[in-house]
Design an enzyme around this catalytic site. Sequence first.
Site, PDB file in Angstrom:
ATOM      1  CB  CYS A  78     -91.803 135.968 -18.259  1.00  0.00           C
ATOM      2  SG  CYS A  78     -91.086 136.453 -19.837  1.00  0.00           S
ATOM      3  CB  CYS A  81     -95.219 130.292 -15.843  1.00  0.00           C
ATOM      4  SG  CYS A  81     -96.742 129.804 -16.640  1.00  0.00           S
ATOM      5  CG  HIS A  82     -90.627 132.031 -15.102  1.00  0.00           C
ATOM      6  ND1 HIS A  82     -90.072 130.798 -14.849  1.00  0.00           N
ATOM      7  CD2 HIS A  82     -90.684 132.133 -16.452  1.00  0.00           C
ATOM      8  CE1 HIS A  82     -89.788 130.193 -15.986  1.00  0.00           C
ATOM      9  NE2 HIS A  82     -90.161 130.979 -16.971  1.00  0.00           N
ATOM     10  CG  MET A 119     -86.782 129.455 -24.170  1.00  0.00           C
ATOM     11  SD  MET A 119     -87.620 130.519 -23.003  1.00  0.00           S
ATOM     12  CE  MET A 119     -86.946 132.103 -23.490  1.00  0.00           C
ATOM     13  CG  HIS A 358    -103.274 125.185 -13.121  1.00  0.00           C
ATOM     14  ND1 HIS A 358    -102.758 126.466 -13.149  1.00  0.00           N
ATOM     15  CD2 HIS A 358    -103.766 124.958 -14.359  1.00  0.00           C
ATOM     16  CE1 HIS A 358    -102.937 126.987 -14.348  1.00  0.00           C
ATOM     17  NE2 HIS A 358    -103.554 126.087 -15.113  1.00  0.00           N
ATOM     18  CG  HIS A 400    -104.096 121.993 -18.156  1.00  0.00           C
ATOM     19  ND1 HIS A 400    -105.313 122.273 -18.746  1.00  0.00           N
ATOM     20  CD2 HIS A 400    -103.586 123.192 -17.771  1.00  0.00           C
ATOM     21  CE1 HIS A 400    -105.520 123.577 -18.732  1.00  0.00           C
ATOM     22  NE2 HIS A 400    -104.491 124.160 -18.151  1.00  0.00           N
TER      23      HIS A 400
END
Length: 575
Positions: A78, A81-82, A119, A358, A400
Amino acid sequence: MKFTVRLKHSAAPVVLGIGLMLSGVAFAQDKHPDPDATYEPSLESLPTDGSQPGAHPDVPSMTTDEFNQGRKIFFERCAGCHGVLRNGATGPALTTDLTRELGYDHLHAFITYGSPAGMPNWGTSSDLTEDEVDIMARYVMQDAPQPPEWGMAAMKESWNVIVPVDQRPTKKMNDLDIENLFSVTLRDAGQIALINGATYKIEYVIDTGYAVHISRVSASGRYLLVIGRDAKVDMIDLWMKDPQIVATIKVGLEARSVETSKMKGWEDKYTIAGAYWPPQFTIMDGETLEPLKIVSTRGMTYDEQEFHPEPRVAAIVASHYNPEFIVNVKETGKVMLVNYENLDALQVTTIDAERFLHDGGFDSTGRYFMVAANARNTVAVIDTKDRELEKLVEVGTTPHPGRGANFVHPTLGPVWATSHLGDETIALIGTDPENHPDQAWTMAGTVDGQGGGSLFIKTHPNSTNLWVDTPLNSEAELYQSIAVFDINNLDAGYEVLPIAAMADLGSDGAQRVVQGEYNKEGTEIWFSVWNGKDQKSAIVIIDDKTRKLKHVIHDDRLVTPTGKFNVYNTQHDIY
């Protein structure tokens, strides 16, 4: 006038990421639904800070063992990204003021079943056991622990020169056509494969860090640098009779980027690696990987001028115009021009760009760096010669590009293209301010592809094809195929090639088709058919001119092949 092409096929955009969509609060991940989210970096030092679960009203209790297990799962699956500290990165925050308000039942249900917002169904997919789902629902209601820092002492302890410089060959000692080698990530095996571009034979399999994110080639073409998501950097000497790792180092706990100096006169002098945790970059000796300078990227966001504790280092490229590395800092939205002429008096010029930087690549001239600020639906254009922000260009939803694709459009002139995770469009940005000033640094056109969920777009100077993958689309028909356009006739639409079917792997696994990569000559393009680590994967090779199947590489050593990097194209920034 802007040029827009709308094609006859459309598909619902992919829903992004790994996150929780609960009570109207979206916790979205930037790009890694299963299987790519389930990487397992080496975290030997993670449990050492002595963190303990706390006691809070209305928060389910945890044992110390459960807390440590939850901490490990969160970091592995996780945090990318978080954020390690859960303060929000590309995905918004998972702080306790939100998770405690939502409550255990909500958290448990969404971790188990997932949601249309992206999710993954961690529980019903068996990626997490029922006990692990229970632990994670309770864990994210606990205060976030902080992993250890990773400074010079830790780096030097991990640093190992396996073959000293004076014991390495002074000339190439093998018969390999190095320029047409492919470095292929075998992500779940913690390896790369060196594959012969002429014979399609796996020449060597080399143990590396876990889930190698990228392979980069030194300016001389001699050294292949790879970095795993566990922040392990390996330097492979391609001149040796049997190419092998000659130096290695661990630059943190989690990382994505590595590059070498390419300015004339500075070739192979330095290597740089950027970390996700701790948020910093490290400049190393270009032949031994000895760590020389560590620079933290913690600081203020460019727009709100608020402190961010975890600004991760994303893409890094080497300037061809100045002795500099271009370092992109994700959460603060800043581009750092790091001059390596004098490491004792390091000069860093900071350019305010956009959050959340990114990936990206150069335009066809190698002067302008095009980097996606993916959560802001923007591409920032950095002039590496004049050392300034040229333009911010609004594009589609969550660009992306990988490194993007350069080609000459029949009416727009030179363009750089990116596909998107969040919609089916392909954005065309003009890159020729001298001869096509009206199109330069604008989204001069868009083309509709077969769907969202794209990670990579690819062409070659010797090709008239533009290839777009969709590995993270939710529909199997799309993530198992590739769309290809004729650059000279984009309005004719795209052809779909069933790459996964060509691999002939049967019905086992997801068989996601990802990341086209050309051979040196631009006559064929390679695609990974990416399955789980316990399933068969393959590499499918397509004749670029005929768009017909040329060869399939089947080999039990091809464990979860993902990224592929042709040595010559990577060395010379050809894409």
